[in-house]
Design a protein around this motif. Structure first.
Motif, PDB file in Angstrom:
ATOM      1  N   ASN A 143       0.797  -1.224   0.000  1.00 32.41           N
ATOM      2  CA  ASN A 143       0.000   0.000   0.000  1.00 32.41           C
ATOM      3  C   ASN A 143       0.834   1.280   0.000  1.00 32.41           C
ATOM      4  OD1 ASN A 143      -2.737   1.448   0.618  1.00 32.41           O
ATOM      5  ND2 ASN A 143      -1.374   2.155   2.232  1.00 32.41           N
ATOM      6  N   ASN A 144       1.972   1.264   0.691  1.00 31.97           N
ATOM      7  CA  ASN A 144       2.724   2.486   0.929  1.00 31.97           C
ATOM      8  C   ASN A 144       3.480   2.964  -0.309  1.00 31.97           C
ATOM      9  OD1 ASN A 144       5.389   3.935   2.112  1.00 31.97           O
ATOM     10  ND2 ASN A 144       3.666   4.222   3.496  1.00 31.97           N
ATOM     11  N   THR A 145       3.543   4.272  -0.485  1.00 36.88           N
ATOM     12  CA  THR A 145       4.231   4.850  -1.637  1.00 36.88           C
ATOM     13  C   THR A 145       5.365   5.791  -1.242  1.00 36.88           C
ATOM     14  OG1 THR A 145       2.652   6.688  -1.762  1.00 36.88           O
ATOM     15  CG2 THR A 145       2.141   4.709  -3.055  1.00 36.88           C
ATOM     16  N   GLU A 146       5.729   5.798   0.031  1.00 40.50           N
ATOM     17  CA  GLU A 146       6.766   6.706   0.514  1.00 40.50           C
ATOM     18  C   GLU A 146       8.051   5.946   0.818  1.00 40.50           C
ATOM     19  OE1 GLU A 146       6.406   9.976   0.786  1.00 40.50           O
ATOM     20  OE2 GLU A 146       4.295   9.988   0.213  1.00 40.50           O
ATOM     21  N   PHE A 147       9.167   6.574   0.541  1.00 41.01           N
ATOM     22  CA  PHE A 147      10.457   6.065   0.963  1.00 41.01           C
ATOM     23  C   PHE A 147      10.965   6.972   2.078  1.00 41.01           C
ATOM     24  CE2 PHE A 147      11.274   2.798  -1.992  1.00 41.01           C
ATOM     25  CZ  PHE A 147      10.716   3.160  -3.204  1.00 41.01           C
TER      26      PHE A 147
END
Length: 295
Positions: A143-147
């Motif tokens: 789900n996550n799109t952040e680094f």
């Protein structure tokens, strides 16, 4: 492989941002390598490949080793990967006594919080907790799109007693430790044990033999009613439960559960992200799949 070294830094960014030519090339190289390994799954999309690269600071050999170990642990640990229906009675039972939160905080950092609400440990199941941990992390990866530049873990031990020793499973603990240290595509930098009881050293002693020195050096203990946690984290980055301004753990946990439920179909598929056991892959420039030791 050691990609959890304290002090190592990187630039956090959004997965939705356009990749530089250099990053795009590395993603393509990694995907090409994965596709040439007969034993590795072929349903790993670019955002997952990119997350592994990011966690290893774009070192290709380290990334390949992390990918191999990630799937090796899953392949050899059916007790952790199977039976993960979030609506099953055992999982629902655990979800009633454990609150989990994960979100981005200041400084391009991720925070992971775990809170147990089971005085007496009457309902707590160590294996089920470990199984839920991997399930929640899988849902986050999907789900996550952040680094993030770094990841921070906060564990609330307010309801932990010496009875925990009777719940502890050495075999599961070793696998989870190996998974957290060397296979999870995150940049772990800090681990905080809050509301630590006087006997925390005895409980920590159960885990310490399985942990690398780099990991034990990240661990900080905070006794009840102390404010030492604020030396490391700003109040505005913490839930209201811990003197912060974020929503409560109960509210934050609802978002985590929502994301898990969206991925329920994947968790019902016990072949999801599994290796091809019967196929022997060629030797590579990194450790071969069968040689990666998790014991």
């Amino acid at each position: 492989m050691d990609y959890l070294r304290p002090g190592e830094s990187g630039e956090g960014f959004n997965m939705g941002e356009k990749m530089s030519p250099e990053v795009q090339k590395k993603v393509e190289q990694l995907q090409d390598w994965i596709n040439k390994q007969p034993h590795l799954p072929k349903d790993i999309d670019d955002k997952i490949a990119r997350r592994f690269l990011h966690s290893c600071y774009y070192d290709m050999d380290r990334t390949k080793t992390a990918v191999e170990l990630f799937f090796r642990i899953r392949d050899t640990s059916p007790e952790l990967i199977n039976h993960r229906d979030p609506l099953s009675p055992p999982m629902q039972k655990l979800l009633k006594i454990v609150n989990v939160a994960q979100y981005e905080i200041s400084g391009k950092r991720n925070i992971w919080l775990w809170q147990l609400n089971d005085p007496g440990l009457e309902q707590y199941d160590y294996l089920q907790d470990a199984r839920m941990f991997i399930m929640l992390f899988d849902a986050w990866m999907l789900n996550n799109t952040e680094f993030a530049e770094e990841d921070i873990i906060v564990l609330d031990t307010k309801d932990i007693s010496l009875k925990f020793i009777t719940k502890f499973n050495v075999s599961i603990a070793k696998k989870i430790a190996k998974y957290q240290e060397d296979a999870m595509p995150i940049r772990l930098k800090q681990i905080h044990i809050i509301n630590a009881p006087p006997f925390i050293d005895k409980l920590f002693g159960l885990m310490k033999p399985f942990l690398k020195a780099e990991i034990t050096s990240m661990v900080h203990f905070h006794v009840p009613k102390s404010e030492t946690l604020f030396k490391y984290l700003n109040r505005e980055d913490l839930p209201q439960d811990y003197g912060g301004t974020r929503p409560t753990m109960v509210e934050l946990n609802k978002e985590v559960v929502r994301i898990v439920m969206e991925q329920r179909e994947n968790f019902l598929d016990e072949n999801f992200w599994k290796t091809e056991k019967k196929v022997k892959g060629p030797k590579t420039e990194v450790a071969t799949f069968r040689s990666l030791d998790i014991d």
